[in-house]
Scaffold this motif. Structure first.
Motif, PDB file in Angstrom:
ATOM      1  N   ALA A 185       0.820  -1.231   0.022  1.00 61.24           N
ATOM      2  CA  ALA A 185       0.093   0.178   0.007  1.00 61.24           C
ATOM      3  C   ALA A 185       0.820   1.289   0.054  1.00 61.24           C
ATOM      4  O   ALA A 185       0.319   2.224  -0.570  1.00 61.24           O
ATOM      5  CB  ALA A 185      -0.904  -0.023   1.040  1.00 61.24           C
ATOM      6  N   LEU A 186       1.859   1.418   0.753  1.00 61.14           N
ATOM      7  CA  LEU A 186       2.745   2.496   0.891  1.00 61.14           C
ATOM      8  C   LEU A 186       3.745   2.597  -0.519  1.00 61.14           C
ATOM      9  O   LEU A 186       3.779   3.738  -0.537  1.00 61.14           O
ATOM     10  CB  LEU A 186       3.781   2.350   1.985  1.00 61.14           C
ATOM     11  N   ALA A 187       3.886   1.397  -1.062  1.00 57.84           N
ATOM     12  CA  ALA A 187       4.795   1.584  -2.251  1.00 57.84           C
ATOM     13  C   ALA A 187       3.769   2.215  -3.440  1.00 57.84           C
ATOM     14  O   ALA A 187       4.279   2.825  -4.503  1.00 57.84           O
ATOM     15  CB  ALA A 187       5.094   0.321  -2.870  1.00 57.84           C
ATOM     16  N   ALA A 188       2.523   2.218  -3.217  1.00 56.16           N
ATOM     17  CA  ALA A 188       1.669   2.689  -4.420  1.00 56.16           C
ATOM     18  C   ALA A 188       0.995   4.011  -4.068  1.00 56.16           C
ATOM     19  O   ALA A 188       0.299   4.729  -4.795  1.00 56.16           O
ATOM     20  CB  ALA A 188       0.567   1.694  -4.770  1.00 56.16           C
ATOM     21  N   LEU A 189       1.146   4.534  -2.630  1.00 58.43           N
ATOM     22  CA  LEU A 189       0.351   5.622  -2.371  1.00 58.43           C
ATOM     23  C   LEU A 189       1.137   6.960  -3.072  1.00 58.43           C
ATOM     24  O   LEU A 189       2.134   7.216  -2.629  1.00 58.43           O
ATOM     25  CB  LEU A 189       0.638   5.608  -0.795  1.00 58.43           C
ATOM     26  N   ASP A 190       0.004   8.058  -3.119  1.00 60.82           N
ATOM     27  CA  ASP A 190       0.337   9.212  -3.425  1.00 60.82           C
ATOM     28  C   ASP A 190      -0.838  10.010  -3.175  1.00 60.82           C
ATOM     29  O   ASP A 190      -2.032  10.028  -3.536  1.00 60.82           O
ATOM     30  CB  ASP A 190       0.423   9.579  -4.751  1.00 60.82           C
ATOM     31  N   LEU A 191      -0.704  10.749  -1.803  1.00 66.77           N
ATOM     32  CA  LEU A 191      -1.699  11.873  -1.230  1.00 66.77           C
ATOM     33  C   LEU A 191      -1.542  13.069  -1.857  1.00 66.77           C
ATOM     34  O   LEU A 191      -2.307  14.271  -1.247  1.00 66.77           O
ATOM     35  CB  LEU A 191      -1.698  11.472   0.068  1.00 66.77           C
ATOM     36  N   ARG A 192      -0.582  13.422  -2.506  1.00 71.61           N
ATOM     37  CA  ARG A 192      -0.236  14.783  -2.763  1.00 71.61           C
ATOM     38  C   ARG A 192      -1.403  15.567  -3.455  1.00 71.61           C
ATOM     39  O   ARG A 192      -1.777  16.671  -3.073  1.00 71.61           O
ATOM     40  CB  ARG A 192       0.933  14.876  -3.571  1.00 71.61           C
ATOM     41  N   PRO A 193      -2.127  14.973  -4.467  1.00 76.33           N
ATOM     42  CA  PRO A 193      -3.438  15.767  -5.040  1.00 76.33           C
ATOM     43  C   PRO A 193      -4.346  16.133  -3.834  1.00 76.33           C
ATOM     44  O   PRO A 193      -5.223  16.813  -4.353  1.00 76.33           O
ATOM     45  CB  PRO A 193      -3.917  14.768  -5.818  1.00 76.33           C
ATOM     46  N   GLU A 194      -4.403  15.659  -2.782  1.00 74.15           N
ATOM     47  CA  GLU A 194      -5.277  15.572  -1.958  1.00 74.15           C
ATOM     48  C   GLU A 194      -5.026  16.564  -0.419  1.00 74.15           C
ATOM     49  O   GLU A 194      -5.891  16.557   0.363  1.00 74.15           O
ATOM     50  CB  GLU A 194      -5.973  14.312  -1.383  1.00 74.15           C
ATOM     51  N   LEU A 195      -4.004  16.846  -0.482  1.00 74.21           N
ATOM     52  CA  LEU A 195      -3.169  17.526   0.612  1.00 74.21           C
ATOM     53  C   LEU A 195      -4.191  18.889   1.079  1.00 74.21           C
ATOM     54  O   LEU A 195      -4.151  19.216   2.152  1.00 74.21           O
ATOM     55  CB  LEU A 195      -2.006  17.916   0.397  1.00 74.21           C
ATOM     56  N   GLY A 196      -4.511  19.599  -0.120  1.00 74.14           N
ATOM     57  CA  GLY A 196      -5.423  20.916   0.055  1.00 74.14           C
ATOM     58  C   GLY A 196      -6.736  20.634   0.903  1.00 74.14           C
ATOM     59  O   GLY A 196      -7.243  21.457   1.399  1.00 74.14           O
ATOM     60  N   LYS A 197      -7.389  19.258   1.079  1.00 71.25           N
ATOM     61  CA  LYS A 197      -8.293  19.116   1.684  1.00 71.25           C
ATOM     62  C   LYS A 197      -8.252  19.185   3.092  1.00 71.25           C
ATOM     63  O   LYS A 197      -9.312  18.989   4.085  1.00 71.25           O
ATOM     64  CB  LYS A 197      -8.837  17.507   1.492  1.00 71.25           C
ATOM     65  N   VAL A 198      -6.937  19.205   3.699  1.00 72.51           N
ATOM     66  CA  VAL A 198      -6.723  19.047   5.148  1.00 72.51           C
ATOM     67  C   VAL A 198      -6.549  20.368   5.517  1.00 72.51           C
ATOM     68  O   VAL A 198      -5.519  21.235   5.295  1.00 72.51           O
ATOM     69  CB  VAL A 198      -5.376  18.337   5.422  1.00 72.51           C
ATOM     70  N   LYS A 199      -7.625  21.081   6.489  1.00 74.43           N
ATOM     71  CA  LYS A 199      -7.582  22.615   6.592  1.00 74.43           C
ATOM     72  C   LYS A 199      -7.094  22.717   8.052  1.00 74.43           C
ATOM     73  O   LYS A 199      -7.110  23.757   8.442  1.00 74.43           O
ATOM     74  CB  LYS A 199      -9.245  22.754   6.561  1.00 74.43           C
ATOM     75  N   VAL A 200      -6.956  21.749   8.942  1.00 73.79           N
ATOM     76  CA  VAL A 200      -6.480  22.031  10.328  1.00 73.79           C
ATOM     77  C   VAL A 200      -4.921  22.173  10.404  1.00 73.79           C
ATOM     78  O   VAL A 200      -4.250  21.740   9.427  1.00 73.79           O
ATOM     79  CB  VAL A 200      -6.832  20.901  11.324  1.00 73.79           C
ATOM     80  N   PRO A 201      -4.603  23.056  11.553  1.00 76.74           N
ATOM     81  CA  PRO A 201      -3.199  23.020  11.566  1.00 76.74           C
ATOM     82  C   PRO A 201      -2.491  21.680  11.661  1.00 76.74           C
ATOM     83  O   PRO A 201      -2.764  20.835  12.431  1.00 76.74           O
ATOM     84  CB  PRO A 201      -3.055  23.934  12.963  1.00 76.74           C
ATOM     85  N   VAL A 202      -1.414  21.839  11.148  1.00 75.17           N
ATOM     86  CA  VAL A 202      -0.504  20.554  11.011  1.00 75.17           C
ATOM     87  C   VAL A 202       1.010  20.897  11.579  1.00 75.17           C
ATOM     88  O   VAL A 202       1.637  21.726  10.781  1.00 75.17           O
ATOM     89  CB  VAL A 202      -0.390  19.737   9.743  1.00 75.17           C
ATOM     90  N   LEU A 203       1.688  20.146  12.363  1.00 72.87           N
ATOM     91  CA  LEU A 203       3.121  20.219  12.571  1.00 72.87           C
ATOM     92  C   LEU A 203       3.784  18.995  11.941  1.00 72.87           C
ATOM     93  O   LEU A 203       3.381  17.790  12.165  1.00 72.87           O
ATOM     94  CB  LEU A 203       3.346  20.099  14.056  1.00 72.87           C
ATOM     95  N   VAL A 204       4.532  19.247  11.170  1.00 78.06           N
ATOM     96  CA  VAL A 204       5.472  18.172  10.301  1.00 78.06           C
ATOM     97  C   VAL A 204       6.723  18.184  10.798  1.00 78.06           C
ATOM     98  O   VAL A 204       7.570  19.163  10.978  1.00 78.06           O
ATOM     99  CB  VAL A 204       5.373  18.476   8.721  1.00 78.06           C
ATOM    100  N   LEU A 205       7.244  16.945  11.372  1.00 71.48           N
ATOM    101  CA  LEU A 205       8.477  16.890  12.071  1.00 71.48           C
ATOM    102  C   LEU A 205       9.063  15.694  11.295  1.00 71.48           C
ATOM    103  O   LEU A 205       8.582  14.775  10.850  1.00 71.48           O
ATOM    104  CB  LEU A 205       8.114  16.368  13.669  1.00 71.48           C
ATOM    105  N   VAL A 206      10.341  15.941  11.299  1.00 72.37           N
ATOM    106  CA  VAL A 206      11.215  14.732  10.848  1.00 72.37           C
ATOM    107  C   VAL A 206      12.738  14.764  11.264  1.00 72.37           C
ATOM    108  O   VAL A 206      13.328  15.546  11.504  1.00 72.37           O
ATOM    109  CB  VAL A 206      11.520  14.848   9.365  1.00 72.37           C
TER     110      VAL A 206
END
Length: 263
Positions: A185-206
């Protein structure tokens, strides 16, 4: 205290009182990877550490990552009781949290996505395909050392032999079928076209030294989300909350006002 959520299909541990905060673990680890930060979080939140579908005592689900996200959304609604929830996902748990926020708007008031992304590069996809193929052919033991290298830098492994023995044992308890299906599933995943649907604040850590989901993935993720900020955690790899728990709590403190007040 253990709880069964989503009609008894999701096993979770709960501690503390306050707003609900869900913690979702990575593919190569388990919910114990949060053990070092739960006491600090539980001073401000009702912390719910779930076992993702197919892991531990949570029932597996068919239908790929979307079905996993739907199951976890049900668990969040169940435990939150209609109240505001914050979701923190590490690695695979971050992908689940992101997919959940895309498919179920309003499920969370804030997201923390640690060492995750929206899509893997082709070398990243190939790594998942290779791990799945090796696990199917020879079992999880054939890729244990590969998995550990994706979690921790070699220097950290050498300095923490007891922890590494525990992490290897935890990985080998993973259901091989669930592991391989998740890799696919992760090898096939691409959520980039749908990121605009996330309207809440997000903290991205790495983690600075994360090889499993390298910093460019988090940079791309933060850049595609409407309300996101990115922090790079120095000296850490794929599971910073386990490698450097105090630093991890410090990095999320200004994003979680309730936690900041308790410190």
């Amino acid at each position: 205290m253990n709880r069964l959520l989503a009609n008894g299909t999701v096993n979770a541990a709960q501690s503390g009182e306050g707003p609900p905060l869900f913690l979702l673990h990575s593919l190569l680890s388990d919910r114990a990877s949060f053990a070092a930060i739960v006491p600090g979080l539980a001073r401000s939140f009702r912390v719910i550490v779930a076992e993702l579908p197919g892991f531990g005592r949570s029932q597996a689900v068919s239908g790929g990552l979307a079905a996993v996200a739907d199951r976890m959304a049900e668990a969040v609604k169940d435990a939150a009781g209609g109240g505001d929830a914050i979701v923190l996902g590490n690695g695979y748990g971050g992908f689940v949290a992101l997919q959940m926020a895309i498919r179920h708007p309003g499920i969370a008031t804030r997201l923390i996505l640690a060492d995750s992304g929206a899509a893997f590069s082709e070398p990243g996809r190939e790594a998942f395909r290779n791990m799945a193929a090796a696990a199917r052919a020879r079992g999880l033991s054939a890729i244990t050392e590969v998995a550990m290298r994706r979690l921790f830098a070699p220097e950290f492994q050498a300095q923490h032999p007891d922890l590494m023995a525990d992490r290897r044992a935890a990985f080998l308890r993973t259901d091989p079928e669930v592991f391989c299906a998740t890799c696919d599933a992760l090898a096939a995943l691409d959520l980039r076209p749908e990121l605009g649907k996330v309207k809440v604040p997000v903290l991205v850590l790495v983690g600075e030294h994360d090889e499993a989901t390298p910093p460019p993935m988090s940079q791309e993720l933060a850049g595609g989300l409407p309300q996101a900020r990115l922090k790079i955690i120095p000296g850490c790899a794929h599971v910073p909350q386990l490698q450097s728990p105090a630093l991890f709590l410090d990095m999320i403190g200004d994003f979680l006002p309730a936690l900041q007040k308790a410190q």
